[in-house]
Enzyme design. Sequence first.
Site, short mmCIF file in Angstrom:
data_model
loop_
_atom_site.label_atom_id
_atom_site.label_comp_id
_atom_site.label_asym_id
_atom_site.label_seq_id
_atom_site.Cartn_x
_atom_site.Cartn_y
_atom_site.Cartn_z
N ASP A 216 3.81 4.88 1.66
CA ASP A 216 4.29 4.64 0.29
C ASP A 216 3.63 3.33 -0.14
OD1 ASP A 216 5.65 4.09 -2.05
OD2 ASP A 216 7.60 3.84 -1.10
N GLU B 268 4.13 -3.08 -7.08
CA GLU B 268 5.03 -2.01 -7.52
C GLU B 268 6.41 -2.19 -6.90
OE1 GLU B 268 7.18 1.86 -7.30
OE2 GLU B 268 6.54 0.56 -5.68
N GLU B 269 6.42 -2.63 -5.64
CA GLU B 269 7.68 -2.74 -4.92
C GLU B 269 8.55 -3.88 -5.44
OE1 GLU B 269 8.62 -0.47 -3.09
OE2 GLU B 269 6.89 0.50 -2.17
N HIS C 244 0.15 2.77 -6.22
CA HIS C 244 0.28 1.36 -5.80
C HIS C 244 -0.15 1.15 -4.36
CE1 HIS C 244 4.15 1.51 -3.45
NE2 HIS C 244 4.43 2.53 -4.24
#
Length: 202
Positions: A121, A154-155, A13
């Site tokens: 991330d 994604e988060e 992501h």
Amino acid sequence: NPNAERRILLDAHLDQIGLIVTWIDEQGFLRAAPCGGVDRRVLPGSPMTVLGKEKLTGVVCCLPPHLVEGGEEKVQPVDQMAVDIGLSKEEAEKLVSPGDRIVFCGEQRTLGSRVTSPGLDDRAGCAVLLRVAELLQTEKLDNCSVTILLSSREETGAQGAKTAAYSSEPTEAVVVDVSFAAQPGVPESKSGKLAGGPMLGI
């Protein structure tokens, strides 16, 4: 081979954790809500970048501990925090609107032979998949198709990967993401060993 029966999806992501502007108060402070799994403990005093009509620098307001009920132990919910961009309400409203994103302000830095940066991330996973694409260029993949996806959201619920899965209809998928670094207080079974190779999660 886009027509192969075996279809492999590789996903990482591209989005990152941050905040989303919900309103601007009478003093021009931005009020916000979490966008992804924000750790509110790190927010007070943090420099932020507001992605409005132009990039603005802000800082999350932070009261001294002796003025906060509960002292240093207490961290306010995000919706009670404010981001100061140094503008009046009228000035702020010209540049910022509800729905604009706020991200951590920081540059990539070295930590010895390692790096630290906002958004690793999962930009680290995206870099891995770009390298995979380079390595696969010389491989014959007649018996399968390969789709590389750098997904969004994604988060906030993995909507990007879910949507892409419908269009690519993979028979199997490998998702590349980060894990917890080895550090004091984290059990070895719950953390990755830097330079120790990949971790597998099922």
